[in-house]
Write an enzyme that holds these catalytic residues in place. Sequence first.
Site, PDB file in Angstrom:
ATOM      1  N   ASP A  45       0.865  -1.187   0.000  1.00 45.73           N
ATOM      2  CA  ASP A  45       0.000   0.000   0.000  1.00 45.73           C
ATOM      3  C   ASP A  45       0.901   1.236   0.000  1.00 45.73           C
ATOM      4  O   ASP A  45       1.738   1.402   0.880  1.00 45.73           O
ATOM      5  CB  ASP A  45      -0.927   0.003   1.215  1.00 45.73           C
ATOM      6  N   SER A 105      -7.174   4.252  -1.114  1.00 45.99           N
ATOM      7  CA  SER A 105      -6.881   2.819  -1.060  1.00 45.99           C
ATOM      8  C   SER A 105      -8.113   1.950  -1.277  1.00 45.99           C
ATOM      9  O   SER A 105      -7.986   0.792  -1.673  1.00 45.99           O
ATOM     10  CB  SER A 105      -6.222   2.454   0.276  1.00 45.99           C
ATOM     11  N   THR A 130      -7.919  -2.072   1.943  1.00 46.68           N
ATOM     12  CA  THR A 130      -7.310  -2.967   0.949  1.00 46.68           C
ATOM     13  C   THR A 130      -7.788  -4.417   1.071  1.00 46.68           C
ATOM     14  O   THR A 130      -8.320  -4.965   0.102  1.00 46.68           O
ATOM     15  CB  THR A 130      -5.764  -2.868   1.000  1.00 46.68           C
ATOM     16  N   GLU A 170      -0.894  -8.031   1.978  1.00 49.63           N
ATOM     17  CA  GLU A 170      -0.698  -6.584   1.918  1.00 49.63           C
ATOM     18  C   GLU A 170       0.322  -6.078   2.934  1.00 49.63           C
ATOM     19  O   GLU A 170       0.202  -6.359   4.128  1.00 49.63           O
ATOM     20  CB  GLU A 170      -2.014  -5.831   2.158  1.00 49.63           C
ATOM     21  N   HIS A 201       2.024   8.836   4.736  1.00 51.66           N
ATOM     22  CA  HIS A 201       1.118   9.862   5.262  1.00 51.66           C
ATOM     23  C   HIS A 201       1.782  10.627   6.404  1.00 51.66           C
ATOM     24  O   HIS A 201       1.568  11.822   6.564  1.00 51.66           O
ATOM     25  CB  HIS A 201      -0.177   9.222   5.781  1.00 51.66           C
ATOM     26  N   HIS A 232      -1.126   2.508  -5.190  1.00 51.05           N
ATOM     27  CA  HIS A 232      -0.883   3.926  -5.523  1.00 51.05           C
ATOM     28  C   HIS A 232       0.378   4.304  -4.776  1.00 51.05           C
ATOM     29  O   HIS A 232       0.882   3.511  -3.980  1.00 51.05           O
ATOM     30  CB  HIS A 232      -2.056   4.815  -5.053  1.00 51.05           C
TER      31      HIS A 232
HETATM   32 MG    MG Z   1      -4.191  -0.680   2.653  1.00 51.32          MG
HETATM   33 ZN    ZN Z   2      -3.146   6.077   2.148  1.00 48.63          ZN
END
Ligand code: MG
Ligand code: ZN
Length: 359
Positions: free
Chosen positions: A42, A83, A136, A250, A259, A298
Amino acid sequence: MRKHLIFIALVIVVSFASCNIKKPEKKLAQKKSPNIILMIGDGMGLSELSSTFYYGEGESNFLRFDEIGFINTSSADSKITDSAAGATSLASDTKTYNGAIGLDADSISTPTLVEVLSKINYNTALLATSSITHATPAAFYAHVKNRNMQNEIAEQMVNSDIDFFAAGGLKFFQNRQDGKNLMAALSDKGFVVNDTLNQNYNMDKKYAFLLADDGMPAILKGRGDFLPEYTQHAIDYLTASDKPFFMMVEGSQIDWGGHDMNADYLISEMLDFDKTVGVALDFAEKDGNTLLVVLGDHETGGFTLGADNGNYNKIKPVFSTTSHSATLIPVFAYGPGADNFKGIYQNSEIFNKIMMMAN
Ligand code: MG
Ligand code: ZN
């Protein structure tokens, strides 16, 4: 005389029958559908994964792939995806609006890889370092209008086709405000919950590991080898069956480091994900009938590995945003059908590239 005739008749019948016994034909080895492992970092863009080349101890496992492509991750309503829309576009064959889980842009439920593959006899597993109800992993089994509906998502997990999952998220299953006890509901559905791990998996059972109240701890806060180890446990469980399997793993917190604009957080999560990719690749190489696809949903943070004040021999990781970015995202593939993942295409094409191989 009569006895005699009966005896002769019997001999004829028996010899006829024995002539009629066919030699067992050698069964043609029927090729099993390939196992499929989809790994999502992620927030993993090119700079994030490049950090495994400069900060890792050994060689980056990404060096072991030679089929590489790029995806555009824009969502149906925004140049920059969140996400939920990003994962929905990987788990299903559609773009959707930011925030949506398992719904298309018109809010219609869209079948996920877990649902479609379960119907054709695949066993399935999900692993994440977030809560299992986070955007996710949720996009692989749930259908809700907004990613924040984590109580509903947990209920949909109980009724899903998942056979094995490991992540955080206890608080969405127990001590809920609505009084529902989803831990008991999981057991009722055939899950062994938070079992002590051993190698004797019961294939009649499903396995649920809910190991933190919400997200798992960060690597920097002591998560240890949870992701690589449980990825190996999932592989051990899934390969104990004759059925092919689909597994999604993930590395959830690469995004959280982005972030936070926290390079140490991001890079430590990235190295953990790289290590987990190594576990999956080791298996795929040994197995010979496993398609492994590794990508990001992303990029997060507009992360770059810049020169530190003009010193070209010193990297200074820098961020340009606390949000996501629109940069293209690399895709790595190994195994049967891996060459289908070359080129530049939309994230919503991943589903069909995977399904081409699974029949
Ligand atoms: Mg995620
Ligand atoms: Zn994010």
